[in-house]
Enzyme design. Sequence first.
Site, mmCIF file in Angstrom:
data_model
loop_
_atom_site.group_PDB
_atom_site.id
_atom_site.type_symbol
_atom_site.label_atom_id
_atom_site.label_comp_id
_atom_site.label_asym_id
_atom_site.label_seq_id
_atom_site.Cartn_x
_atom_site.Cartn_y
_atom_site.Cartn_z
ATOM 1 N N ARG A 180 9.672 67.794 -46.336
ATOM 2 C CA ARG A 180 10.377 68.830 -45.599
ATOM 3 C C ARG A 180 11.505 69.442 -46.421
ATOM 4 N NH1 ARG A 180 13.829 66.591 -40.915
ATOM 5 N NH2 ARG A 180 12.008 66.676 -39.578
ATOM 6 N N TYR A 181 12.250 68.607 -47.121
ATOM 7 C CA TYR A 181 13.373 69.075 -47.932
ATOM 8 C C TYR A 181 12.931 69.103 -49.394
ATOM 9 C CZ TYR A 181 16.054 67.560 -43.781
ATOM 10 O OH TYR A 181 16.542 67.364 -42.514
ATOM 11 N N ARG A 184 13.348 65.480 -51.434
ATOM 12 C CA ARG A 184 13.020 64.152 -50.921
ATOM 13 C C ARG A 184 11.813 64.171 -49.999
ATOM 14 N NH1 ARG A 184 17.492 66.583 -49.005
ATOM 15 N NH2 ARG A 184 18.388 66.079 -46.969
ATOM 16 N N CYS A 214 4.657 47.802 -36.724
ATOM 17 C CA CYS A 214 6.064 47.427 -36.585
ATOM 18 C C CYS A 214 6.111 46.082 -35.877
ATOM 19 C CB CYS A 214 6.817 48.450 -35.752
ATOM 20 S SG CYS A 214 6.741 50.097 -36.482
ATOM 21 N N CYS A 270 8.757 50.182 -30.432
ATOM 22 C CA CYS A 270 9.852 50.752 -29.647
ATOM 23 C C CYS A 270 9.280 51.804 -28.714
ATOM 24 C CB CYS A 270 10.876 51.393 -30.568
ATOM 25 S SG CYS A 270 11.385 50.286 -31.897
ATOM 26 N N CYS A 305 9.877 55.525 -29.767
ATOM 27 C CA CYS A 305 9.567 55.862 -31.165
ATOM 28 C C CYS A 305 9.206 57.338 -31.349
ATOM 29 C CB CYS A 305 8.412 55.011 -31.654
ATOM 30 S SG CYS A 305 7.951 55.365 -33.354
ATOM 31 N N ARG A 311 7.512 58.476 -33.770
ATOM 32 C CA ARG A 311 6.140 58.569 -34.289
ATOM 33 C C ARG A 311 5.161 57.842 -33.371
ATOM 34 N NH1 ARG A 311 8.413 57.841 -39.646
ATOM 35 N NH2 ARG A 311 9.096 59.920 -40.262
ATOM 36 N N ASP A 343 14.431 62.910 -30.084
ATOM 37 C CA ASP A 343 13.501 64.001 -30.366
ATOM 38 C C ASP A 343 12.673 64.309 -29.120
ATOM 39 O OD1 ASP A 343 14.232 64.277 -33.069
ATOM 40 O OD2 ASP A 343 13.045 62.507 -33.576
ATOM 41 N N ASP A 393 17.426 66.700 -34.681
ATOM 42 C CA ASP A 393 16.344 67.024 -35.610
ATOM 43 C C ASP A 393 15.588 68.175 -34.963
ATOM 44 O OD1 ASP A 393 14.806 66.845 -37.858
ATOM 45 O OD2 ASP A 393 14.433 64.691 -37.664
ATOM 46 N N LYS A 400 17.412 68.280 -39.862
ATOM 47 C CA LYS A 400 18.478 67.678 -39.070
ATOM 48 C C LYS A 400 19.746 68.515 -39.189
ATOM 49 C CE LYS A 400 16.871 62.954 -39.978
ATOM 50 N NZ LYS A 400 15.834 63.262 -41.002
HETATM 51 C C1 LIG Z 1 15.447 62.594 -42.027
HETATM 52 C C2 LIG Z 1 14.467 63.012 -42.987
HETATM 53 C C3 LIG Z 1 14.719 62.935 -44.369
HETATM 54 C C4 LIG Z 1 15.981 62.354 -44.927
HETATM 55 O O1 LIG Z 1 17.094 63.092 -44.589
HETATM 56 P P1 LIG Z 1 18.535 62.681 -45.103
HETATM 57 O O2 LIG Z 1 19.416 63.591 -44.367
HETATM 58 O O3 LIG Z 1 18.541 62.864 -46.587
HETATM 59 O O4 LIG Z 1 18.740 61.234 -44.757
HETATM 60 C C5 LIG Z 1 13.766 63.412 -45.233
HETATM 61 N N1 LIG Z 1 12.602 63.929 -44.786
HETATM 62 C C6 LIG Z 1 12.332 64.003 -43.480
HETATM 63 C C7 LIG Z 1 11.031 64.578 -43.051
HETATM 64 C C8 LIG Z 1 13.244 63.532 -42.529
HETATM 65 O O5 LIG Z 1 12.949 63.596 -41.236
HETATM 66 S S1 SF4 Z 2 11.162 53.339 -34.000
HETATM 67 FE FE1 SF4 Z 2 8.928 53.478 -34.255
HETATM 68 S S2 SF4 Z 2 8.617 53.257 -36.461
HETATM 69 FE FE2 SF4 Z 2 10.691 52.513 -36.025
HETATM 70 S S3 SF4 Z 2 10.454 50.307 -35.708
HETATM 71 FE FE3 SF4 Z 2 10.326 51.279 -33.695
HETATM 72 S S4 SF4 Z 2 8.139 51.596 -33.345
HETATM 73 FE FE4 SF4 Z 2 8.418 51.238 -35.527
#
Ligand SMILES: *Cc1c(COP(=O)(O)O)cnc(C)c1O
Ligand code: SF4
Length: 346
Positions: free
Chosen positions: A91-92, A95, A104, A108, A111, A113, A272, A309, A316
């Site tokens: 996304r960025y 990184r 996991c 959670c 979560c 995801r 989210d 986010d 974010k």
């Molecule tokens: C949160 C996130 C990051 C990391 O963001 P930082 O602000 O550098 O901690 C990188 N990629 C994605 C897709 C994210 O959701």
């Molecule tokens: S938030 Fe989602 S990815 Fe993170 S530990 Fe919990 S279940 Fe796993």
Amino acid sequence: MKSEWKQSLKDSVVSNDELARLFGVDQDILAPVAARYPMRITRHYLGLIGGVGDPIWRQCVPDPMELQDGVSLPDPLNEGGLSPVPGLIHRYPDRVVWLVSNSCAVYCRFCMRKRQVGCCGIEGTLAEQSAPLDYIRDTGTIRDVILSGGDPLLLDDDRLDDILASLRAIPHVEIIRIGTRVPVTLPERITPKLCKLLQRYHPIYVNTHFNHPRELTPQSRLACAMLADAGIPLGNQTVLMEGVNDDPAVMADLFRGLLAMRVRPYYLHQMDLVRGTRHFRTTVERGLEIMASLRGFVSGMAVPYYVVDLPEGKGKVPLLPGYERGADGAFRLTTYSGEVVAYREL
Ligand SMILES: *Cc1c(COP(=O)(O)O)cnc(C)c1O
Ligand code: SF4
């Protein structure tokens, strides 16, 4: 011999009847939810539950509300669309997030995801995951690789070793971050052997995920101390959740407690808009109130960024309380004691 943490994982609660027996809840209510979004609760985490519906319970026990969320989206952050190759989110510019595991220790309920964790395998051998690694190798702008999932620390040591070694062989990868909840949910996973392994690949950062002061147990404290002693800077991400931690006193205890464990609060996430999590969502106003309640009253180092986010993967954005600009051009800033002060630039 099976390692202790693998045995612990095996001994986790995955069946509704056991939960129902332990807490006298109706398993017919839980079963359809767990069929859609899997359940796993480690014995350690289970032991933190004080009663039905408490902040630990809410985080790990399936809730029928998860199936009654008609407004939220499965992938509001468009992670799918930002995946140049499967298992990688870019996304960025500098990184990426590499999803190296889809399991996991505890699933959670909140979560982000939820749509893919605990199911529909991105698991496999590293060989099968050559695409993310190739992408990182071929993309010279990537300086920072965030291992996520699922939980990267549910991988075997050998597998983790392979992944870290492959990343370290790429000259433009400067830092490696690991996002993991095992210090909270399966603290015995943090072994001396693991710490030694991680230490060989510095600079490594670990971001963990404590949401409530009750999670700051002696076992978790030890796990974090071991990582910190291995020279790993520790950060924490907390998700703001109704009925879990949407309370200034709870948050102050949590963030102070973390800092005392050498874990620096990094992000406080507004929930989210992920399907199946609506019952956890608080207002942004509430989040800002909590942030205002912290500033000045706990060490600045214990205060995380409160972030939203944005949908569609726009990233974010940190939100700050007590900040306004009047028509006269002066800033109206609210101090920690609640006084509004006009601040004019000279
Ligand atoms: C949160 C996130 C990051 C990391 O963001 P930082 O602000 O550098 O901690 C990188 N990629 C994605 C897709 C994210 O959701
Ligand atoms: S938030 Fe989602 S990815 Fe993170 S530990 Fe919990 S279940 Fe796993």
